[in-house]
Design an enzyme around this catalytic site. Structure first.
Site, PDB file in Angstrom:
ATOM      1  N   HIS A 182      -7.077  -4.584  -1.259  1.00 55.73           N
ATOM      2  CA  HIS A 182      -6.387  -5.872  -1.395  1.00 55.73           C
ATOM      3  C   HIS A 182      -6.944  -6.674  -2.555  1.00 55.73           C
ATOM      4  O   HIS A 182      -6.830  -7.887  -2.588  1.00 55.73           O
ATOM      5  CB  HIS A 182      -6.540  -6.719  -0.136  1.00 55.73           C
ATOM      6  CG  HIS A 182      -6.152  -6.007   1.106  1.00 55.73           C
ATOM      7  ND1 HIS A 182      -7.056  -5.327   1.877  1.00 55.73           N
ATOM      8  CD2 HIS A 182      -4.951  -5.858   1.697  1.00 55.73           C
ATOM      9  CE1 HIS A 182      -6.430  -4.787   2.909  1.00 55.73           C
ATOM     10  NE2 HIS A 182      -5.162  -5.083   2.824  1.00 55.73           N
ATOM     11  N   HIS A 187       0.822  -1.217   0.000  1.00 52.74           N
ATOM     12  CA  HIS A 187       0.000   0.000   0.000  1.00 52.74           C
ATOM     13  C   HIS A 187       0.856   1.267   0.000  1.00 52.74           C
ATOM     14  O   HIS A 187       0.371   2.341   0.311  1.00 52.74           O
ATOM     15  CB  HIS A 187      -0.901   0.032   1.241  1.00 52.74           C
ATOM     16  CG  HIS A 187      -1.714  -1.204   1.436  1.00 52.74           C
ATOM     17  ND1 HIS A 187      -2.560  -1.675   0.464  1.00 52.74           N
ATOM     18  CD2 HIS A 187      -1.815  -2.073   2.470  1.00 52.74           C
ATOM     19  CE1 HIS A 187      -3.150  -2.784   0.905  1.00 52.74           C
ATOM     20  NE2 HIS A 187      -2.703  -3.045   2.117  1.00 52.74           N
TER      21      HIS A 187
END
Lengths: 213, 333
Positions: free
Chosen positions: B219, B56
């Site tokens: 995700h 991320h």
């Protein structure tokens, strides 16, 4: 054979954990396939990796006594698996260790109480309720079945009853809609898939029946 | 799979080596995969620890530095860090004023941070308060799910709570402002493409060329729905409408509008999207007073974007403007 005096010592716990590790290794692909349908496709590989680390510790110089072995197993899973399954299986073994206390061997009631404490720990950690489509749906009927069968003469039979209840609980997760974990984001699309956590939890109880009776 | 990697197993640790080489103002514990500001622990200051799965970036490690986080724990890709890591980071940053954990609402993250807080309290007596971010309006029916996911607002919580800690507020006050930011922020994301986890080697989900996924997490989890490819103007509507219908963003001290890239979308398109978002907000009577545009909380190389709106109060606005010096956000210094 009737055996009301069976006790579970460190060697028994060692056998149980090794049998669980073997079962997870053999079913790694299946667990990951189940997880790819409703999760993030890593339950089998994560758990297998954690149990490999657990075995390495058992093969090294394991601590003495059932509680110490359970604690070592829990800490190793917590620190090597990651994600929710590491925290939940780790908590299970850590709470079992606390409940087992300082003894060389657990009697049947002591083992059943420790097992229930482990399952209670999973509930405390994961806040799961029956029917949420989680590992609890296999474990809750298993500890209930074990407790119900305890007073009898046949500990092996009681453990087999627990394993059968876990398997039935696992199978019953298929039609459920997930309410916990990543699968819950799928909503109705989680229906029709067997829960991977309940599947590995059933392997855990089956391993107990195979090694501790 | 084409990626700039050596071995899928080494991606996180080798990226940390690069961060250490590029940023001498950070100190990196490679064994525990923790990124510290070099002068941690800062005595007398509330310390902020966050962390989560890798993939991320710049979240969270890129937000370590004065005015923001004191430490960040890097998990495996898309896998939460483990309690030992979080405990080590907590001990490593505690300057005697307590530690705030900033946790994105995912089952694994919440459990592992919970365990770390329990263990840290039991072993070292460090006072820990956790704030969980859950701003993703794409998750409906929070009662029957793991709850809304923590996404874009996490960046804003880390900045604003970091500024509150830097100006000397105590742990309860820093946690309070972090919770206020989470409560006043909402996000919604979309994907043009999937992403490929290096160890998996293939895209997490299949998304045909002529379809986009609305309401994704970070995700590669599924979104609310799949729709045919649409112009940016319509995509902006699909993202902003659910946010505005979830919380009233009119009035008050104005709004911070954050258009975030998911990792594979160029700034050119993100600014184009920002224009569409700003146009919708103006029509809806929402006053934008601050903006943030760029890839700040990503999902590997996924193409797409998310929109986060934060309803500011005077305190939050001042803390947002306060100096910050991190690899990912830097101003006023």
């Amino acid at each position: 054979m009737a055996d009301s005096t069976a006790t579970i010592d460190a060697a028994g716990i060692d056998r149980w954990i090794r049998a669980f590790a073997t079962a997870v290794a053999e079913n790694e692909g299946m667990l990951t396939r189940l997880d790819s349908a409703i999760g993030d496709a890593d339950h089998g590989s994560n758990l297998a990796r954690g149990l490999k680390a657990v075995l390495a510790k058992l093969d090294g110089s394991p601590p003495e006594g059932p509680a110490a072995l359970l604690k070592q197993t829990g800490m190793t899973l917590v620190s090597s698996v990651g994600g929710a399954s590491g925290a939940l299986y780790g908590t299970f073994f850590l709470r079992m260790a606390t409940a087992a206390g300082a003894t060389d061997a657990l009697d049947q009631a002591g083992f059943a109480a420790a097992l229930r404490a482990g399952v209670d720990g999973i509930v405390a950690r994961g806040k799961a309720e029956a029917g949420d489509k989680t590992m609890y749906d296999a474990l809750a009927p298993a500890v209930d079945a074990l407790d119900a069968a305890l007073g009898g003469e046949d500990f092996a039979g009681a453990l087999r009853a627990a394993a059968a209840a876990a398997a039935a609980g696992r199978d019953a997760t298929t039609p459920l809609q997930a309410r916990k974990g990543r699968a819950s984001y799928l909503g109705e699309r989680s229906i029709g898939h067997q829960d991977p956590g309940a599947t590995s939890a059933a392997l855990l109880i089956a391993a107990a029946a195979d090694t501790l009776g | 799979m084409k990626k700039l990697i050596n071995d899928p197993a080494d991606v996180v640790s080798e990226a940390l080596l690069g961060m250490a080489a590029a940023h001498p103002e950070l100190r990196i514990d490679h064994e525990n995969k923790i990124i510290y500001r070099a002068d941690a622990p800062v005595q007398g200051k509330v310390a902020l620890v966050s962390g989560g799965g890798s993939g991320h970036e710049p979240l969270h490690g890129g937000f370590v530095g004065p005015g923001m986080l004191d430490a960040a724990c890097a998990g495996e890709i898309f896998t939460s860090p483990v309690p030992e890591q979080v405990m080590a980071a907590t001990r490593g940053v505690d300057g005697g004023a307590g530690v705030l954990h900033i946790v994105k609402n995912y089952t694994g993250d919440v459990m592992n941070f919970d365990m770390a807080a329990e263990l840290a309290a039991a072993e070292s007596g460090v006072e820990v308060v956790a704030v969980v971010t859950d701003d993703d309006v794409a998750v409906q029916d929070s009662l029957y799910t793991a709850g809304r996911r923590g996404v874009g607002v996490t960046v804003l919580v880390e900045k604003i709570a970091g500024a509150a800690a830097a100006e000397g507020r105590d742990l309860a006050a820093v946690a309070d402002v972090a919770r206020r930011v989470d409560a006043a922020g909402r996000s919604m994301g979309m994907a043009l493409t999937s992403c490929t986890v290096p160890a998996a080697g293939r895209p997490t989900f299949d998304l045909p060329d002529d379809e986009i996924e609305i309401g994704i997490g970070i995700h590669g989890e599924p979104g609310r729905r799949r729709v045919p490819t649409a112009p940016a103007r319509e995509v902006a509507e699909m993202l902003v409408e659910p946010i505005l219908s979830d919380l009233d963003f009119t009035g008050g001290d104005g709004v911070l509008a954050f258009v975030n890239g998911m990792g594979g979308t160029p700034l050119l398109e993100l600014y184009l999207m920002y224009n569409e978002v700003a146009t919708i907000l103006a029509k809806s009577g929402v006053t934008v007073v601050r903006s943030l545009v760029g890839p700040y909380i990503t999902s590997l190389e996924m193409a797409g974007c998310s929109v986060t709106l934060l309803k500011l109060d005077e305190d939050m606005l001042r803390l947002w403007d306060a100096p910050v010096r991190t690899p990912g956000l830097r101003w006023g210094v």
